[in-house]
Design an enzyme around this catalytic site. Sequence first.
Site, PDB file in Angstrom:
ATOM      1  N   LYS A 115      38.280  43.754  32.998  1.00 62.47           N
ATOM      2  CA  LYS A 115      39.392  43.982  33.917  1.00 62.47           C
ATOM      3  C   LYS A 115      39.118  45.098  34.930  1.00 62.47           C
ATOM      4  O   LYS A 115      39.688  45.091  36.022  1.00 62.47           O
ATOM      5  CB  LYS A 115      40.679  44.288  33.141  1.00 62.47           C
ATOM      6  CG  LYS A 115      41.248  43.089  32.404  1.00 62.47           C
ATOM      7  CD  LYS A 115      42.577  43.424  31.760  1.00 62.47           C
ATOM      8  CE  LYS A 115      43.180  42.217  31.059  1.00 62.47           C
ATOM      9  NZ  LYS A 115      44.508  42.521  30.480  1.00 62.47           N
ATOM     10  N   ASP A 151      49.752  41.699  34.493  1.00 63.78           N
ATOM     11  CA  ASP A 151      50.134  42.070  33.134  1.00 63.78           C
ATOM     12  C   ASP A 151      51.476  42.795  33.082  1.00 63.78           C
ATOM     13  O   ASP A 151      52.292  42.540  32.191  1.00 63.78           O
ATOM     14  CB  ASP A 151      49.056  42.956  32.494  1.00 63.78           C
ATOM     15  CG  ASP A 151      47.869  42.161  31.965  1.00 63.78           C
ATOM     16  OD1 ASP A 151      48.030  40.949  31.709  1.00 63.78           O
ATOM     17  OD2 ASP A 151      46.787  42.750  31.806  1.00 63.78           O
TER      18      ASP A 151
END
Length: 295
Positions: A115, A151
């Site tokens: 990420k 997220d």
Amino acid sequence: ASHLDGLESRFEQSIADIMGQMHKALKPLTHRSSVSRVSPAARALFIVGQPIDVTRSPMDFPQALTRLKDRKASCKDADSVLLPLDVPPKGLDALVNGLAQTTNCDGLIVTRPHKESILRSCTHLTAAARAVGCCNVVRFHKGAMIGTNMDGDGFVGGLIQQRGANAVRNQRCLLVGAGGAARAVAYGLVQNGARSVCVVNRTKARAQALAARIPGVRALDALPSSLNDVDLLIQCTSLGHNASDPDPVPRDLLRPPLVCCEVVHTPEETAFLRAARERGCDTHAGTHMLSAQLD
């Protein structure tokens, strides 16, 4: 001749390795979707990470695509497939650069441990990705690679879907863990009106770095001895995938009316959530965060 034989052998082995990985990628999808009926015109998406066998996204994607078609008339003919790729860190750049050259790949979902490192491949970043310093979705568009982070919105959206419009506003929140998921969730909580957002991590410096990066977040030196002043407890570490993982929070701290939330979505009920439920706490599974993002 022997040199050419060696090259041919390595080439054949590479093809075998690729075919083996594609077989592994497709196998878990067959009971949820009609992979055999994916047309040559289908748009391709990939989820990249390592290990990749802990993600549910490829199994849940067909249902999410069906819901999208039902909601939006403009998407009724959408034809896409999402496949998992187990990618070691050293192979990430080559993979992304190669996929970006294709004409039928629309982008990537990115999971751990990529990420942060995926940022170097992005030509543009959204405000959320810049704020948290990592991204979990990369869109390929007209030669650009646009990175974002969903997220935080996914966690908040899932919580609101399950617990109502005021699930976050004015809530006192404590995050355990300070990685990429924690940064995104903390950002989402602050943006959506949480009364307080605190973070604690085994490595104190990482919690301090998260708080320094995201205004409105406070780092704690250690986990409090009581959670009476916490409304939402969010488990943001990678613990929970394996039955042998240690408890991220001592079980004797899990007491009602605490709401215990999880970002790990496989298994659906982690040991942390099961312990919280058995002790009378309301629980919120990581699958809601995933579903909200896919939708």
